[in-house]
Scaffold this motif. Structure first.
Motif, PDB file in Angstrom:
ATOM      1  N   LEU A  91      88.513  71.391  38.115  1.00 59.47           N
ATOM      2  CA  LEU A  91      88.065  71.085  36.494  1.00 59.47           C
ATOM      3  C   LEU A  91      89.068  70.159  36.191  1.00 59.47           C
ATOM      4  CD1 LEU A  91      90.177  74.989  36.225  1.00 59.47           C
ATOM      5  CD2 LEU A  91      87.765  74.518  35.822  1.00 59.47           C
ATOM      6  N   ALA A  92      89.733  69.248  36.388  1.00 56.93           N
ATOM      7  CA  ALA A  92      90.395  67.980  36.102  1.00 56.93           C
ATOM      8  C   ALA A  92      89.553  66.738  36.099  1.00 56.93           C
ATOM      9  CB  ALA A  92      91.328  67.511  37.064  1.00 56.93           C
ATOM     10  N   GLU A 144      82.067  68.772  28.672  1.00 62.69           N
ATOM     11  CA  GLU A 144      82.740  68.950  27.392  1.00 62.69           C
ATOM     12  C   GLU A 144      84.045  68.310  26.697  1.00 62.69           C
ATOM     13  OE1 GLU A 144      82.367  72.666  26.093  1.00 62.69           O
ATOM     14  OE2 GLU A 144      80.218  72.511  24.710  1.00 62.69           O
ATOM     15  N   LYS A 145      84.850  68.654  27.886  1.00 63.31           N
ATOM     16  CA  LYS A 145      86.392  68.267  27.529  1.00 63.31           C
ATOM     17  C   LYS A 145      86.312  66.989  28.445  1.00 63.31           C
ATOM     18  CE  LYS A 145      90.737  68.792  27.605  1.00 63.31           C
ATOM     19  NZ  LYS A 145      91.673  69.305  26.055  1.00 63.31           N
ATOM     20  N   ARG A 146      85.360  66.929  29.541  1.00 62.84           N
ATOM     21  CA  ARG A 146      85.998  65.036  29.993  1.00 62.84           C
ATOM     22  C   ARG A 146      85.343  64.146  29.507  1.00 62.84           C
ATOM     23  NH1 ARG A 146      90.998  66.450  31.295  1.00 62.84           N
ATOM     24  NH2 ARG A 146      90.950  68.759  32.782  1.00 62.84           N
ATOM     25  N   LEU A 152      81.132  76.916  34.194  1.00 63.21           N
ATOM     26  CA  LEU A 152      82.976  75.632  34.255  1.00 63.21           C
ATOM     27  C   LEU A 152      82.039  74.481  33.930  1.00 63.21           C
ATOM     28  CD1 LEU A 152      85.189  76.977  37.147  1.00 63.21           C
ATOM     29  CD2 LEU A 152      83.723  74.608  36.937  1.00 63.21           C
ATOM     30  N   ILE A 153      81.080  74.419  34.766  1.00 63.08           N
ATOM     31  CA  ILE A 153      80.639  72.608  35.029  1.00 63.08           C
ATOM     32  C   ILE A 153      80.360  71.808  32.960  1.00 63.08           C
ATOM     33  CG2 ILE A 153      79.257  71.427  35.530  1.00 63.08           C
ATOM     34  CD1 ILE A 153      78.582  72.807  37.783  1.00 63.08           C
ATOM     35  N   PHE A 179      77.547  70.513  23.981  1.00 63.55           N
ATOM     36  CA  PHE A 179      76.760  71.180  24.606  1.00 63.55           C
ATOM     37  C   PHE A 179      76.816  72.621  23.818  1.00 63.55           C
ATOM     38  CE2 PHE A 179      77.231  68.862  28.657  1.00 63.55           C
ATOM     39  CZ  PHE A 179      75.461  68.534  28.605  1.00 63.55           C
ATOM     40  N   SER A 180      78.093  72.919  23.084  1.00 64.13           N
ATOM     41  CA  SER A 180      78.262  74.026  22.027  1.00 64.13           C
ATOM     42  C   SER A 180      77.100  73.809  21.144  1.00 64.13           C
ATOM     43  CB  SER A 180      79.540  74.396  21.146  1.00 64.13           C
ATOM     44  OG  SER A 180      79.904  72.982  20.989  1.00 64.13           O
ATOM     45  N   GLN A 181      76.549  73.044  20.838  1.00 65.05           N
ATOM     46  CA  GLN A 181      75.699  73.083  19.156  1.00 65.05           C
ATOM     47  C   GLN A 181      73.371  72.551  21.090  1.00 65.05           C
ATOM     48  OE1 GLN A 181      76.387  69.653  18.091  1.00 65.05           O
ATOM     49  NE2 GLN A 181      78.934  70.253  16.698  1.00 65.05           N
ATOM     50  N   CYS A 182      73.738  73.440  21.323  1.00 66.64           N
ATOM     51  CA  CYS A 182      72.589  72.658  22.611  1.00 66.64           C
ATOM     52  C   CYS A 182      73.028  74.350  23.374  1.00 66.64           C
ATOM     53  CB  CYS A 182      72.305  72.192  22.961  1.00 66.64           C
ATOM     54  SG  CYS A 182      72.954  70.496  22.930  1.00 66.64           S
ATOM     55  N   ASP A 183      71.312  74.795  23.278  1.00 65.06           N
ATOM     56  CA  ASP A 183      70.369  75.932  24.372  1.00 65.06           C
ATOM     57  C   ASP A 183      70.593  75.002  26.115  1.00 65.06           C
ATOM     58  OD1 ASP A 183      70.876  78.058  22.506  1.00 65.06           O
ATOM     59  OD2 ASP A 183      68.548  77.167  22.122  1.00 65.06           O
ATOM     60  N   ILE A 184      71.140  75.694  26.318  1.00 65.97           N
ATOM     61  CA  ILE A 184      70.826  75.335  27.598  1.00 65.97           C
ATOM     62  C   ILE A 184      70.422  76.156  28.542  1.00 65.97           C
ATOM     63  CG2 ILE A 184      72.506  74.794  29.797  1.00 65.97           C
ATOM     64  CD1 ILE A 184      74.435  73.722  27.354  1.00 65.97           C
TER      65      ILE A 184
END
Length: 454
Positions: A394-395, A338-340, A332-333, A345-350
């Motif tokens: 979420l905002a 990513e949104k705000r 969720l974080i 992060f979608s291109q990284c391993d975390i």
């Protein structure tokens, strides 16, 4: 004599002639275990009443308040978890993985409690127990040792000695002769526990039961065992690490939010009265992906370090690993950032980790997790004197948290002079220590300014 094999659900004791994946009674999955019963017609099970008081109903207003007396275990960290000590007539279930230190802790309790103790071991001989006591430098002038697994013999010996505290190590090794099933089975564990609980309630004896855990990390035996006892304590920690944590997941006479911290040494378990200093020892400076946070474990504030590592992935589906944090909360974080903030992060391993083996489940760690992630992906260190705490919506907004005064005081005591808290927190009652800078964080956008501080 005829043997009969049945499959018993460990959650609700439902029996079936064959193994089932899902229990038809309680709808639990993978809870059936095989048990063999020997049918002996002449042996009849002898039921024991757990509560021996009169069965007559009385008015609630006419009931008398019992004066439960707590006895200190002599170990402050354990007393904290129990709510001040052991309550007379209570039954405590202590569970943990093999080798975590359960028997070591019990041996140390025997040397510190001045009351008469009956220590029953179903796993070790008297010589082995004496060897451990010598290694731990533990003396037990008031401790009686018994190596027995027959519950009737144990209760008969207790009637003779009349102890104030009984320690059963472990409940899975005990057996009731009236039950035809094998020791350690669901039925045996339940029947033995009923007799011990009846003994505790009828004569006011405090009993500590040691429970084994299975490979899933839950207490072996029936789930109803946890409902029958008064307190359930879990001994947590990695066997290769020296620190251990005792956590209460059930306590009828105290809070379930407290934890006790110990360090395993050559002479046994030593209390760690200040876990924050232990958790922050060895913290690197000038390295990205690290952020400090103050959490509340009951009434105790603890400073923890959250580490994050974001690296470019070579796989089509990036990896997400979280040790000590809720995986869904971490996702969720990441989605909020990513949104705000537009971070990729979608291109990284975390990989996320809480130092020291702590498990953080309160939402006040959200802001620190977000700062650690931003620091790692941008490779910009969070200043070592900065501590952040707050819940993220979420905002992207930062919401208020509880016990701010205790958190700020503990943070200042350990050298953090820049503390980020939610902007809408009530600051009228806060006593800000001299030299501490409070940063109001309205959203994740404001959190970016923390990288420019000092």
């Amino acid at each position: 004599m005829k043997s009969k094999t049945v499959y018993v659900c460990t959650e609700c004791d439902y029996q079936a002639p064959k193994w089932l994946g899902c229990c038809p009674n309680c709808k639990s999955w993978n809870t059936f275990v095989e048990e063999t019963y020997t049918q002996v017609p002449e042996v009849k099970a002898k039921r024991t009443s757990i509560i021996s008081d009169s069965a007559d109903a009385v008015k609630f207003d006419e009931m008398e308040m019992p004066e439960y007396i707590r006895a200190s275990t002599g170990i402050g960290e354990l007393d904290r978890v129990l709510g001040g000590g052991i309550v007379d007539g209570s039954v405590i279930l202590l569970a943990g993985e093999p080798g975590i230190g359960k028997s070591t802790l019990l041996m140390q309790i025997c040397s510190k409690i001045p009351s008469k103790i009956l220590y029953v071991s179903g796993e070790e001989s008297k010589g082995q127990l004496k060897l451990r006591a010598n290694r731990l430098e533990a003396s037990g002038a008031n401790t009686f040792v018994m190596t027995e697994t027959n519950v009737d013999n144990i209760i008969a010996q207790a009637d003779k000695i009349k102890p104030e505290v009984m320690i059963i190590d472990s409940i899975q090794t005990m057996f009731d002769p009236a039950s035809a099933s094998i020791p350690g089975s669901v039925n045996q564990v339940k029947e033995c526990a009923v007799k011990f609980i009846a003994k505790a309630k009828s004569q006011g004896i405090s009993i500590i039961l040691v429970g084994h855990v299975n490979k899933e990390g839950i207490i072996a035996g029936p789930k109803v065992l946890e409902h029958m006892v008064d307190a359930v304590l879990y001994f947590e920690g990695e066997r290769m690490q020296s620190y251990r944590i005792i956590r209460a997941i059930k306590n009828r006479y105290g809070s379930t939010n407290e934890i006790g911290v110990f360090e395993m040494t050559d002479i046994g378990l030593c209390e760690v009265p200040n876990p924050s200093e232990m958790l922050l020892s060895g913290r690197p400076e000038g390295v990205s992906g690290s952020c400090a946070v103050c959490i509340m474990e009951g009434t105790r504030p603890i400073i923890a370090e959250i580490q994050a590592l974001a690296t470019p992935t070579s796989f089509q589906q990036p990896r997400r690993t979280a040790n000590g944090l809720d995986y869904n909360r971490v996702c969720l974080i990441i989605a909020i950032l990513e949104k705000r903030l537009g971070l990729k992060f979608s291109q990284c391993d975390i990989y996320l980790n809480v130092v020291g083996g702590l498990k953080l489940d309160e939402p006040s760690v959200d802001l620190a997790v977000a700062l650690a992630l931003i620091s790692s992906i941008k490779d910009i260190p969070v200043p070592s004197n900065v501590l952040a705490m707050g819940e993220l919506g979420l905002a992207g907004e930062c919401r208020t948290i509880s016990d701010l005064q205790k958190r700020i005081s503990e943070s200042y005591r350990l050298g953090f002079d820049v503390i980020a808290i939610p902007q809408k927190s009530d600051k009228t009652r806060l006593k800000i220590p001299k030299g501490v800078s409070i940063i109001d964080v309205r959203s994740v956008y404001d959190a970016l300014s923390l990288f420019k501080e000092n």
